[in-house]
Design an enzyme around this catalytic site. Structure first.
Site, PDB file in Angstrom:
ATOM      1  N   CYS A 439       0.823  -1.217   0.000  1.00 42.06           N
ATOM      2  CA  CYS A 439       0.000   0.000   0.000  1.00 42.06           C
ATOM      3  C   CYS A 439       0.854   1.263   0.000  1.00 42.06           C
ATOM      4  O   CYS A 439       0.441   2.292   0.539  1.00 42.06           O
ATOM      5  CB  CYS A 439      -0.956   0.005   1.195  1.00 42.06           C
ATOM      6  SG  CYS A 439      -2.142  -1.347   1.188  1.00 42.06           S
ATOM      7  N   ASN A 440       2.034   1.189  -0.576  1.00 50.39           N
ATOM      8  CA  ASN A 440       2.939   2.335  -0.643  1.00 50.39           C
ATOM      9  C   ASN A 440       3.394   2.508  -2.092  1.00 50.39           C
ATOM     10  O   ASN A 440       4.522   2.163  -2.450  1.00 50.39           O
ATOM     11  CB  ASN A 440       4.144   2.111   0.272  1.00 50.39           C
ATOM     12  CG  ASN A 440       4.922   3.389   0.534  1.00 50.39           C
ATOM     13  OD1 ASN A 440       5.010   4.263  -0.326  1.00 50.39           O
ATOM     14  ND2 ASN A 440       5.497   3.489   1.711  1.00 50.39           N
TER      15      ASN A 440
END
Length: 829
Positions: A439-440
């Site tokens: 999620c980055n």
């Protein structure tokens, strides 16, 4: 003590294992994390995702809840007052952990770090002259704040920050050594205000800068001197930009990842907002986070919604509300999760006993050791095995590293290993890690050197978060990440390194039994020309039909063919009431449902040990009288028939959850693509192809390997498997093990088949059943992975397409049947 550990302790013994603490790491593991050993010696390496709770911690939580009466704090009763006291003490514990004075800061409890970040985005005083600046290395939950900024006319832009090396604790890094590189400015609504349009300072314009204390992709820590620099010297760092001298800058730190080993000291770095999550700190409770907010910054936040607990008074029939003035009460909508809040004191006790410094040094020793060992790995030809992201040898935006190692692996020929292959094999070895972009997206693109064009191409190729597209156009779409917690041990790190060495480091070339080209890979024969195997006589040994997808099949001496494969094969499926197609991967009990087709009577008979009566389903029904619908399966639209409630209730009892039975209304054209295949075929509900074929000799070779490796099942006897474990349609005998790998086509009787490549195996073949009980083990997939891997796939058996032609009449004659005992005539290339 083994020599490897002695060498490790010689280098890291001063930091490893809490030498100055009340208990050593071995005692902590033995007393408080027994469940890891009880689950087969599980190696848990995803503490960045969620760390583990201590069994001692949970005992204290349960004892607390059992001994005390906690009531809703929005009341005046004794139990409510006790709860309010517990919540108040918990707030102070949070502030103490970050060295934040209650005179300067308040602690607002939220449902998690994401909710804390969302609160800032929703309530921040955005205007058309505001700016939202954030580092590339930010979680999606931080990037999401951009939506609030842009929707209210503010500008938003990402920055790359290169920070200086840290000085002594408490000292200030020279601001001139920070370098900022701005990415393009994003804007949705071109709003201009007189107070900011001229570029002069205006103190009713507020800007926000967000950065993580520690990048959850690479583990690199940001220099916290950024807080003062942004707040006091934004003009210099944003020189040449119209946003540096416009209004007041405020700073948000996402500390969800970093605070377990280095919580920001808010007495030294006066951030305005800090978001945290408690399960990242000590495992339990989940669903609870906090926003630590400076008092002066809190006064600028403007909540829109009000609820129970956040208002002093409101009128139901007039537009009137008076909000509470206390900061915590103003933003904590509804009743707080007071039982979870009361529980965090027991987590903090664990951390306090070990000290943050002790935890940081302990996890750092494991991180440094693991990076050192990974970077030293070489294939037999000298090629590098591992690329570690955020390594100090590269140009990085941070001054130190947290307990995280993010990397990708390369093969001997320099090609990348897909991260899903690593995750799949790690699971078989009892190692829990995480893969993907975590999620980055900014850090992922930055470290993997993915351009905007690469990212768009990946998206067009079908890649989205959490899917299996780990390599596209030969480049990784994500990475492998391991991360350590306060209870991690040298043995965890050593087992992980040994796993990487044993699974991905090429050592020497060996020929083996003629089908094995390297210790960890095999390939199909590539000698030119169509040729027969003159010395081998192959025979069809068994035929198995699986009417209901993922349920047990039945054997037949002979069976008719159709344009979709074996007649009625995988013509039915079971679907949950939420629309999910159910398989043994999620419902292992489906393997206990037996099926049989009686073509003469035109019935399917289904049995289950959970159902007293057999179920009989008529094959030939008037389709015009049966409800139909379209569903999507394997990227194709399928028309299906429904059954009545009696049938659905039978299957609901059989698998132990509400479900429905569906039947294919006819053949569907499917295009499958992947290694060795790019074909069109007509199918019912199989995953990949009409037929799966394996050979008895391949099964025998696998069983020999299972026995010779001294691999034992839970009851202690050697692991052995039968062909049914692999759910084949056709089993043949004759020739050498794995000869079928090289077949391009074959003939059985008058029927012709084309091979479309090897069958990629998953953990479903590790499900066995005995005496009505489903058993899950690591075999035979773990053994197959050691010698049957090709580019991330574990292959066993081959997939076939029946060459029936387009005319259904071709399959209605007597010779369109398969018969056990027929000769099998293969061709190979």
């Amino acid at each position: 003590m083994e020599a490897d550990k002695q060498e490790f302790l010689y280098e890291f013994g001063d930091s490893y294992g809490y030498p100055d603490g009340p208990r050593g790491i071995d005692e902590i593991r033995a007393a408080e994390f027994k469940r890891l050993d009880e689950n087969g010696g599980l190696v848990y390496l995803d503490h960045a995702g969620a760390t583990l709770y201590s069994e001692l911690q949970m005992e204290r939580v349960f004892k607390d809840l059992a001994a005390n009466v906690y009531g809703n704090p929005h009341s005046q009763s004794d139990s409510s007052s006790a709860t309010a006291d517990a919540v108040r003490e918990a707030r102070q514990q949070v502030l103490d952990y970050f060295n934040a004075s209650p005179k300067d800061y308040k602690c607002i409890f939220t449902s998690g770090a994401t909710a804390a970040l969302k609160l800032v985005g929703e309530a921040f005083p955005w205007s058309g002259s505001s700016s939202y600046m954030y580092t590339m290395e930010n979680h999606n939950s931080v990037l999401g704040i951009r939506e609030y900024a842009l929707s209210r006319g503010a500008a938003a832009f990402a920055v790359d920050v290169e920070c200086p090396e840290p000085l002594d604790v408490g000292s200030t890094s020279p601001s001139s050594s920070f370098e900022f590189s701005l990415h393009p400015v994003q804007r949705r609504n071109e709003i201009r205000h007189m107070d900011g349009g001229s570029g002069g300072k205006c103190y009713d314009v507020f800007n926000l800068f967000s950065f993580p204390s520690e990048c959850n992709f690479s583990g690199m820590r940001f220099n916290l001197d950024l807080v003062k620099l942004i707040k006091e010297d934004s003009q210099r760092i944003l020189r040449g930009s119209p946003y540096g001298n416009r209004g007041r800058w405020m700073v948000l730190i996402d500390a969800a990842k970093g605070c377990s080993t280095e919580p920001p000291d808010l007495s030294k770095c006066p951030a305005d907002f800090v978001a945290i999550s408690f399960y990242k700190l000590f495992g339990y409770p989940t669903g609870l986070g906090a926003l630590i907010v400076r008092n002066d910054a809190a006064k600028l936040l403007k909540p829109t919604y009000f609820s129970g607990g956040t208002v002093a008074a409101s009128f139901a029939d007039l537009d009137f509300v008076k909000r509470r003035e206390n900061i915590e009460e103003l933003f904590e909508d509804g009743t707080t999760s007071f039982l979870s809040i009361a529980s965090i004191q027991h987590g903090f006790k664990i951390l306090k006993s070990l000290t943050v410094t002790g935890i940081r040094r302990h996890t750092a020793s494991l991180t440094m050791y693991t990076k050192k060992m990974l970077l030293a790995l070489r294939h037999v030809n000298g090629a590098i095995v591992c690329t570690v992201y955020g390594n100090h040898a590269s140009k990085v935006p941070c001054h130190a590293s947290g307990p995280t190692v993010s990397f990708n692996l390369k093969r001997q020929d320099g090609s990348w290993v897909g991260y899903r292959e690593v995750e799949k094999l790690a699971t078989l070895s009892g190692i829990q890690l995480r893969t993907g972009c975590f999620c980055n997206p900014g850090a992922c693109a930055k470290y993997l050197e993915l351009s905007h064009l690469d990212l768009l191409s990946n998206l067009e190729a079908g890649h989205v978060c959490w899917d299996d597209h780990d390599l596209i156009n030969g480049k990784p779409t994500g990475a492998v990440r391991i991360s350590f917690g306060y209870m991690s041990t040298y043995e965890d790190a050593k087992k992980f390194i040994d796993f990487i060495k044993g699974s991905f480091v090429s050592t020497q070339i060996s020929i083996g039994n003629g089908h094995l080209l390297t210790t960890r890979a095999f390939s199909f024969s590539s000698e030119g020309g169509q040729k027969r195997f003159p010395s081998a006589v192959y025979q069809l040994k068994s035929i198995t039909v699986y009417p209901i997808k993922s349920c047990a099949g039945f054997s037949a001496e002979c069976w008719p063919l159709s344009s979709t494969g074996l007649r009625h094969d995988r013509e039915w499926l079971i679907r949950s009431i939420t629309g999910e197609v159910l398989t043994q991967k999620k419902v292992p009990e489906m393997c206990l449902i037996s099926t049989f087709l009686d073509l003469k009577q035109g019935k399917m008979i289904v049995e289950s040990p959970r159902c007293r009566d057999k179920l009989q389903i008529t094959l030939n029904t008037d389709s015009s009288l049966v409800p139909t619908e379209e569903i999507e399966l394997h990227a194709q639209r399928c028309t299906v028939h429904h059954y009545d409630n009696d049938v659905n209730q039978w299957f609901t009892i059989a698998i132990g959850r509400p479900c429905t039975l569906l039947r294919s209304s006819g053949s569907n054209n499917t295009k499958t693509s992947g290694v060795c295949r790019e074909v069109n075929a007509r199918t019912n509900f199989p995953n990949e192809a009409q037929f799966l074929l394996i050979s008895e000799e391949s099964i025998s070779d696998l069983n020999t390997r299972l026995s010779s490796g001294a691999l034992k099942a839970a009851h202690g006897s050697p692991v052995q498997v039968t062909p049914t474990r692999f759910r084949p349609n056709l089993v043949v005998s004759g020739g050498k093990p794995y000869a079928e790998d090289g077949w391009t086509s074959l003939q059985i009787g008058n029927a012709h088949f084309t091979s479309i490549g090897g069958c990629n195996r998953c953990q479903m073949i590790n499900l066995g059943h005995q005496s009505g009980q489903v058993q899950r083990t690591k075999e035979p997939l773990a053994t197959l992975a050691s010698y049957r891997r090709v580019k991330g796939k574990i292959l066993f058996g081959i997939l076939l397409r029946y060459e029936s032609g387009d005319d259904e009449e071709n399959v209605k004659h007597d010779d369109s049947w398969l018969q056990v005992g027929q000769e099998v005539l293969p061709n190979s290339s």
